[in-house]
Every structure is written in C-alpha cells, then in structure tokens.
Design a protein around this motif. Structure first.
Motif, PDB file in Angstrom:
ATOM      1  N   GLN A  10       0.764  -1.294  -0.034  1.00  0.00           N
ATOM      2  CA  GLN A  10       0.014   0.117  -0.012  1.00  0.00           C
ATOM      3  C   GLN A  10       0.882   1.300  -0.047  1.00  0.00           C
ATOM      4  OE1 GLN A  10       0.240   2.125   2.874  1.00  0.00           O
ATOM      5  NE2 GLN A  10      -0.777   1.232   4.562  1.00  0.00           N
ATOM      6  N   HIS A  23       0.529   5.623   1.136  1.00  0.00           N
ATOM      7  CA  HIS A  23      -0.239   6.748   2.207  1.00  0.00           C
ATOM      8  C   HIS A  23       0.455   7.673   2.196  1.00  0.00           C
ATOM      9  CE1 HIS A  23       1.841   4.457   5.143  1.00  0.00           C
ATOM     10  NE2 HIS A  23       2.030   5.651   5.467  1.00  0.00           N
ATOM     11  N   TYR A  82       1.568 -10.654   5.591  1.00  0.00           N
ATOM     12  CA  TYR A  82       1.934  -9.046   6.038  1.00  0.00           C
ATOM     13  C   TYR A  82       1.784  -8.753   7.388  1.00  0.00           C
ATOM     14  CZ  TYR A  82       1.870  -4.040   6.730  1.00  0.00           C
ATOM     15  OH  TYR A  82       2.218  -2.981   7.218  1.00  0.00           O
ATOM     16  N   LEU A 141       7.365   1.477  12.168  1.00  0.00           N
ATOM     17  CA  LEU A 141       6.039   2.054  11.772  1.00  0.00           C
ATOM     18  C   LEU A 141       5.949   3.361  12.655  1.00  0.00           C
ATOM     19  CD1 LEU A 141       3.661  -1.126  12.169  1.00  0.00           C
ATOM     20  CD2 LEU A 141       4.577  -0.108   9.977  1.00  0.00           C
ATOM     21  N   THR A 142       5.527   4.405  11.971  1.00  0.00           N
ATOM     22  CA  THR A 142       5.500   5.567  12.663  1.00  0.00           C
ATOM     23  C   THR A 142       3.885   5.901  13.165  1.00  0.00           C
ATOM     24  OG1 THR A 142       4.658   6.953  10.710  1.00  0.00           O
ATOM     25  CG2 THR A 142       6.940   6.648  10.975  1.00  0.00           C
ATOM     26  N   THR A 143       3.105   4.814  13.036  1.00  0.00           N
ATOM     27  CA  THR A 143       1.744   4.770  13.691  1.00  0.00           C
ATOM     28  C   THR A 143       1.788   3.528  14.708  1.00  0.00           C
ATOM     29  OG1 THR A 143       0.604   3.592  12.194  1.00  0.00           O
ATOM     30  CG2 THR A 143       0.763   5.848  11.664  1.00  0.00           C
TER      31      THR A 143
HETATM   32  N1  LIG Z   1       3.741   5.254   8.615  1.00  0.00           N
HETATM   33  S1  LIG Z   1       4.285   3.817   8.215  1.00  0.00           S
HETATM   34  O1  LIG Z   1       4.420   3.689   6.897  1.00  0.00           O
HETATM   35  O2  LIG Z   1       5.391   3.570   9.069  1.00  0.00           O
HETATM   36  C1  LIG Z   1       2.962   2.805   8.577  1.00  0.00           C
HETATM   37  C2  LIG Z   1       2.140   2.814   9.536  1.00  0.00           C
HETATM   38  C3  LIG Z   1       1.267   1.685   9.517  1.00  0.00           C
HETATM   39  C4  LIG Z   1       1.153   0.808   8.516  1.00  0.00           C
HETATM   40  S2  LIG Z   1       0.440  -0.482   8.069  1.00  0.00           S
HETATM   41  O3  LIG Z   1      -1.149  -0.027   8.115  1.00  0.00           O
HETATM   42  O4  LIG Z   1       0.648  -0.966   6.440  1.00  0.00           O
HETATM   43  N2  LIG Z   1       0.466  -1.507   8.808  1.00  0.00           N
HETATM   44  C5  LIG Z   1       0.228  -1.431  10.235  1.00  0.00           C
HETATM   45  C6  LIG Z   1      -0.079  -2.796  10.916  1.00  0.00           C
HETATM   46  C7  LIG Z   1      -1.355  -3.164  11.253  1.00  0.00           C
HETATM   47  C8  LIG Z   1      -1.412  -4.419  11.830  1.00  0.00           C
HETATM   48  C9  LIG Z   1      -0.204  -5.164  11.824  1.00  0.00           C
HETATM   49  S3  LIG Z   1       0.973  -3.960  11.350  1.00  0.00           S
HETATM   50  S4  LIG Z   1       2.428   1.536   7.519  1.00  0.00           S
END
Ligand SMILES: NS(=O)(=O)c1ccc(S(=O)(=O)NCc2cccs2)s1
Ligand SMILES: [Zn+2]
Length: 260
Positions: free
Chosen positions: A91, A93, A130, A197-199
């Motif tokens: 994906q 974003h 994933y 991940l930044t979230t």
């Molecule tokens: N800003 S970033 O690129 O660092 C992203 C933050 C969240 C991302 S995700 O929605 O692809 N995965 C998040 C997940 C959900 C469940 C297990 S991992 S990518």
C-alpha cells in the motif's frame, strides 16, 4: 485499542501508554543530518519493479488515505539497496500538515517538508503474511518520498480527484490502474536506516529508504487532503484529517547510511 490519533488527548506523546514500543530503540521517524552521514559505497541502487503493479482501492482509515495493491505474488517489488530480498508493494499513504504548516514525518537537518508519501512493502520471501512480516525486524521496507509545494503535480490529480469519494473514516472505493511510479522523483538517491512504523502498533520492523529528492505538488492539491475527515459519516463531530505526522524520535546510536 484503536482510539489513538494526532489530537491533544490521543496524540503521539501519549501513544506509549498503550504501545510501550513507542519508547523503543529503533523508532521512526528521525531527523536526518546529511553532513553527519557516511556515504556507503557498499550500498547499491534501489530497484523498483512496479510495471505490473495492480492497484485495487483507495480508502480512509481515519488516520490517512491509503491506496492498496494486489500483493498475492511478486508483481510489484522493491529490491537492492540495503535489502537482502525483494519486498512486495502492499500500500501507499500520505502524511501532511495543516494549512501552510509542514507535515512530513522525517526531517532533514531540522527542516520538514509539506508532506511525506510512504510506499509500504513486505518481505514475502521470509514471511507468509503481511501481519507476520510487520512484526519482524526485517519484515518491512518503506520508501519515503518528500512532497514540497510549488507547481501542480500532473499525476497526483488521479489521487486528489478520488478523495471526495473517501471523505469519511471507513470509506473505500475502487481505484484501479494507478501506478505509483508516476510519483517518483528523477533521482533514486537515498538515505537508509533501521526504524519502525510511525503509527501504532509502532512495530520495529521497517528498513527505511528515504529519497533525497522531493517531488513537487501544488498547495491546491495538498488542500484536498485536508478536506478528508478522521471521523465517520455517522459521527456528529466532524474532525478534519490534518497534521497526521509523528515528530522525529531519538536516534539512540543508530547509523544512517547514504547511497552514493
Ligand atoms: N507510516 S508507516 O509507513 O510507518 C505505517 C504505519 C502503519 C502501516 S500499515 O497500516 O501498513 N501496517 C500497520 C499494521 C497493522 C497491523 C499489523 S501492522 S505503514
Ligand atoms: Zn506512513
């Protein structure tokens, strides 16, 4: 729980309560200080094979607008550079600011850009799903591209024209035939480091590859992202989706490498 956000009472400074990884040793984003970096001749070019990519949909998850791809085979991958395997595109974003203020997550010598595009890839050679990859130290590779304001970006219109269809949190619509190759700058020179991940869930599973050259989009195009809502259609309160960026985190001794 999924009530985290970017507001005063659920923002980045509070995420550690529910996600203790927030105070980990390889958190993202970071401030990149180019003059402190060593150029690493061992670092080859990153290669993007997106020609056969299949975009599926565009959605509003309440935190960003996301375009998802078919990642059931190796049709669109990133390889080379710091990566030992090809990583599948899942994906992309965006993160952006409020009117006139900056919204990138990574900063360069303390300077932030208007916005930042993240193309999220996962290591399907080593991991079956994933979700499994997203929790593994070498599971994800995210390509970060800075957006600065200036002239209109000719191909970003395809995305900004679809945003009205996903105004509300939880909305999703078809988005076929979009190849993110059209959003790349001319140079693939990059900085790379091991981060997260930044979230939330803030998993420390990301090899970050940040392109040095920004792309240019217009203030008008960016303004359309700020029309998005982080609230659902059924909610009384309407909260604009803006300033959805986490500030830079401590480097904690990590090395940031630069491609030549
Ligand atoms: N800003 S970033 O690129 O660092 C992203 C933050 C969240 C991302 S995700 O929605 O692809 N995965 C998040 C997940 C959900 C469940 C297990 S991992 S990518
Ligand atoms: Zn992101």
């Amino acid at each position: 729980g999924n009530n985290w956000g970017y507001g005063k009472d659920n923002g980045p400074s509070l995420w550690h309560k529910q996600y203790p990884t927030a105070k980990g040793n390889r958190q993202s984003p970071i401030d990149i200080i180019p003059q402190q970096l060593s150029q690493d001749p061992g670092l080859g070019p990153v290669v993007l094979n997106y020609d056969q990519c299949t975009s599926i949909n565009i959605s509003n998850n309440g935190h960003s607008v996301v375009v998802e791809f078919d990642d059931s085979d190796d049709r669109s991958v990133i390889r080379g550079g710091p990566l030992d395997n090809p990583y599948r595109l899942k994906q992309f974003h965006f993160h952006w600011g409020g009117k006139g203020c900056h919204g990138s997550e990574h900063t360069v010598a303390g300077n932030s850009y208007a916005s930042e595009l993240h193309l999220v890839h996962w290591n399907a050679v080593k991991y079956k799903t994933y979700g499994e990859a997203a929790a593994a130290p070498d599971g994800l590779a995210v390509l970060g591209i800075f957006l600065e304001t200036g002239d209109d970006h000719r191909w970003l219109h395809a995305i900004t024209d679809a945003l009205y269809m996903v105004k509300f949190k939880g909305s999703i619509t078809d988005f076929k035939g979009f190849n993110p190759k059209c959003l790349l700058p001319s140079s693939l020179h990059y900085w790379t480091y091991l981060g997260s991940l930044t979230t939330p869930p803030l998993h420390e599973s990301v090899t970050w590859i940040i392109l040095k050259e920004p792309i240019t989009v217009s203030e008008r195009q960016l303004g359309k992202f700020r029309m998005l809502l982080s609230t659902g259609e059924e909610e009384d309160q309407r909260i604009r989706m803006e300033n959805n960026f986490r500030p830079p985190q401590p480097l904690k001794g990590r090395k940031v490498r630069s491609s030549v």
